[in-house]
Design a protein around this motif. Sequence first.
Motif, PDB file in Angstrom:
ATOM      1  N   ASN A  12      43.169 -27.680  19.274  1.00  0.00           N
ATOM      2  CA  ASN A  12      42.540 -26.259  19.778  1.00  0.00           C
ATOM      3  C   ASN A  12      41.588 -26.129  18.351  1.00  0.00           C
ATOM      4  O   ASN A  12      40.565 -25.651  18.377  1.00  0.00           O
ATOM      5  CB  ASN A  12      43.257 -25.229  19.855  1.00  0.00           C
ATOM      6  CG  ASN A  12      43.751 -25.484  21.364  1.00  0.00           C
ATOM      7  OD1 ASN A  12      43.174 -25.439  22.022  1.00  0.00           O
ATOM      8  ND2 ASN A  12      45.126 -25.237  21.687  1.00  0.00           N
ATOM      9  N   ILE A  13      42.091 -26.183  17.020  1.00  0.00           N
ATOM     10  CA  ILE A  13      41.479 -26.032  15.832  1.00  0.00           C
ATOM     11  C   ILE A  13      40.240 -26.886  15.570  1.00  0.00           C
ATOM     12  O   ILE A  13      38.833 -26.387  15.443  1.00  0.00           O
ATOM     13  CB  ILE A  13      42.254 -25.930  14.394  1.00  0.00           C
ATOM     14  CG1 ILE A  13      43.360 -24.901  14.573  1.00  0.00           C
ATOM     15  CG2 ILE A  13      41.478 -26.057  13.384  1.00  0.00           C
ATOM     16  CD1 ILE A  13      44.493 -25.110  13.633  1.00  0.00           C
ATOM     17  N   ASN A  16      37.615 -25.855  18.343  1.00  0.00           N
ATOM     18  CA  ASN A  16      36.942 -24.654  17.856  1.00  0.00           C
ATOM     19  C   ASN A  16      35.857 -25.146  16.487  1.00  0.00           C
ATOM     20  O   ASN A  16      34.817 -24.391  16.484  1.00  0.00           O
ATOM     21  CB  ASN A  16      37.847 -23.703  17.246  1.00  0.00           C
ATOM     22  CG  ASN A  16      38.576 -22.916  18.553  1.00  0.00           C
ATOM     23  OD1 ASN A  16      37.943 -21.671  18.648  1.00  0.00           O
ATOM     24  ND2 ASN A  16      39.570 -23.273  18.950  1.00  0.00           N
ATOM     25  N   GLU A  17      36.371 -26.140  15.721  1.00  0.00           N
ATOM     26  CA  GLU A  17      35.414 -26.199  14.685  1.00  0.00           C
ATOM     27  C   GLU A  17      34.060 -27.052  15.099  1.00  0.00           C
ATOM     28  O   GLU A  17      33.057 -26.648  14.855  1.00  0.00           O
ATOM     29  CB  GLU A  17      35.937 -27.176  13.755  1.00  0.00           C
ATOM     30  CG  GLU A  17      36.871 -26.273  12.969  1.00  0.00           C
ATOM     31  CD  GLU A  17      37.853 -27.374  11.942  1.00  0.00           C
ATOM     32  OE1 GLU A  17      38.106 -28.489  12.269  1.00  0.00           O
ATOM     33  OE2 GLU A  17      38.707 -26.847  11.167  1.00  0.00           O
ATOM     34  N   LYS A  20      31.860 -24.405  16.853  1.00  0.00           N
ATOM     35  CA  LYS A  20      31.012 -23.457  16.139  1.00  0.00           C
ATOM     36  C   LYS A  20      29.990 -24.271  15.549  1.00  0.00           C
ATOM     37  O   LYS A  20      28.781 -23.612  15.440  1.00  0.00           O
ATOM     38  CB  LYS A  20      32.014 -22.913  14.923  1.00  0.00           C
ATOM     39  CG  LYS A  20      32.903 -21.958  15.011  1.00  0.00           C
ATOM     40  CD  LYS A  20      33.657 -21.750  13.974  1.00  0.00           C
ATOM     41  CE  LYS A  20      34.668 -20.740  14.426  1.00  0.00           C
ATOM     42  NZ  LYS A  20      35.887 -20.408  13.120  1.00  0.00           N
ATOM     43  N   GLY A  49      43.952 -17.029  22.617  1.00  0.00           N
ATOM     44  CA  GLY A  49      43.638 -17.452  21.199  1.00  0.00           C
ATOM     45  C   GLY A  49      44.818 -17.232  20.440  1.00  0.00           C
ATOM     46  O   GLY A  49      45.980 -16.697  20.773  1.00  0.00           O
ATOM     47  N   GLU A  55      42.046 -17.238  10.324  1.00  0.00           N
ATOM     48  CA  GLU A  55      40.793 -17.519  11.345  1.00  0.00           C
ATOM     49  C   GLU A  55      41.357 -17.472  12.581  1.00  0.00           C
ATOM     50  O   GLU A  55      42.780 -17.527  12.919  1.00  0.00           O
ATOM     51  CB  GLU A  55      40.382 -18.992  11.135  1.00  0.00           C
ATOM     52  CG  GLU A  55      39.921 -19.293   9.693  1.00  0.00           C
ATOM     53  CD  GLU A  55      38.531 -18.832   9.598  1.00  0.00           C
ATOM     54  OE1 GLU A  55      37.667 -18.850  10.723  1.00  0.00           O
ATOM     55  OE2 GLU A  55      38.044 -18.556   8.364  1.00  0.00           O
ATOM     56  N   GLU A  56      40.529 -16.835  13.290  1.00  0.00           N
ATOM     57  CA  GLU A  56      40.593 -16.763  14.989  1.00  0.00           C
ATOM     58  C   GLU A  56      40.231 -17.909  15.776  1.00  0.00           C
ATOM     59  O   GLU A  56      39.297 -18.566  15.198  1.00  0.00           O
ATOM     60  CB  GLU A  56      40.100 -15.464  15.476  1.00  0.00           C
ATOM     61  CG  GLU A  56      40.354 -14.128  14.824  1.00  0.00           C
ATOM     62  CD  GLU A  56      41.594 -13.708  15.690  1.00  0.00           C
ATOM     63  OE1 GLU A  56      41.874 -14.122  16.782  1.00  0.00           O
ATOM     64  OE2 GLU A  56      42.312 -12.739  15.010  1.00  0.00           O
ATOM     65  N   TYR A  57      40.985 -18.516  16.503  1.00  0.00           N
ATOM     66  CA  TYR A  57      40.763 -19.819  17.220  1.00  0.00           C
ATOM     67  C   TYR A  57      40.927 -19.539  18.639  1.00  0.00           C
ATOM     68  O   TYR A  57      41.810 -18.750  19.209  1.00  0.00           O
ATOM     69  CB  TYR A  57      41.565 -20.846  16.951  1.00  0.00           C
ATOM     70  CG  TYR A  57      41.315 -21.128  15.563  1.00  0.00           C
ATOM     71  CD1 TYR A  57      40.087 -22.143  15.057  1.00  0.00           C
ATOM     72  CD2 TYR A  57      42.225 -20.786  14.407  1.00  0.00           C
ATOM     73  CE1 TYR A  57      40.058 -22.252  13.888  1.00  0.00           C
ATOM     74  CE2 TYR A  57      42.080 -21.347  13.249  1.00  0.00           C
ATOM     75  CZ  TYR A  57      41.091 -21.882  12.764  1.00  0.00           C
ATOM     76  OH  TYR A  57      40.726 -22.569  11.538  1.00  0.00           O
TER      77      TYR A  57
END
Length: 92
Positions: A12-13, A16-17, A20, A49, A55-57
Motif C-alpha cells: 500500500n505504501i 501510494n508513492e 502521488k 487508510g 504519513e497518511e496512506y
Amino acid sequence: MAGRDAWEFHDNIKRNEFNKLLLAEYKGKEPVFDIARFEATTPDGSTIGFQYKGEEYFAVNPEYSEDGGHLNVIGRKRIAENFLLFLINELL
C-alpha cells in the motif's frame, strides 16, 4: 489498522508513492483516474487508510481484495463502474 507491522502495508505504501508521482506529473493536465483512491473508497464514500511514520496512506478496501493487493470480483466491478463514470463525466 493500528497494531500491525509495517511490512503488512509495504504494498500500500508503494502504491501510494506511485500514485502521488502520477498525480503530480499530470496535475493541471489531462484528467487522471485516481485508481488508488477508488480502491480505498467504501460504497458509503469513506476511505480506508492508515498512518505510518507520520504519513497518511490509502489502503485497498478489504471488501475489494482477498490478499490486500489484487482486486477480487467485487473490487474489479467497483473499479470498472467508477472508471466508466469517470469517462462519461470527464470525456464527454
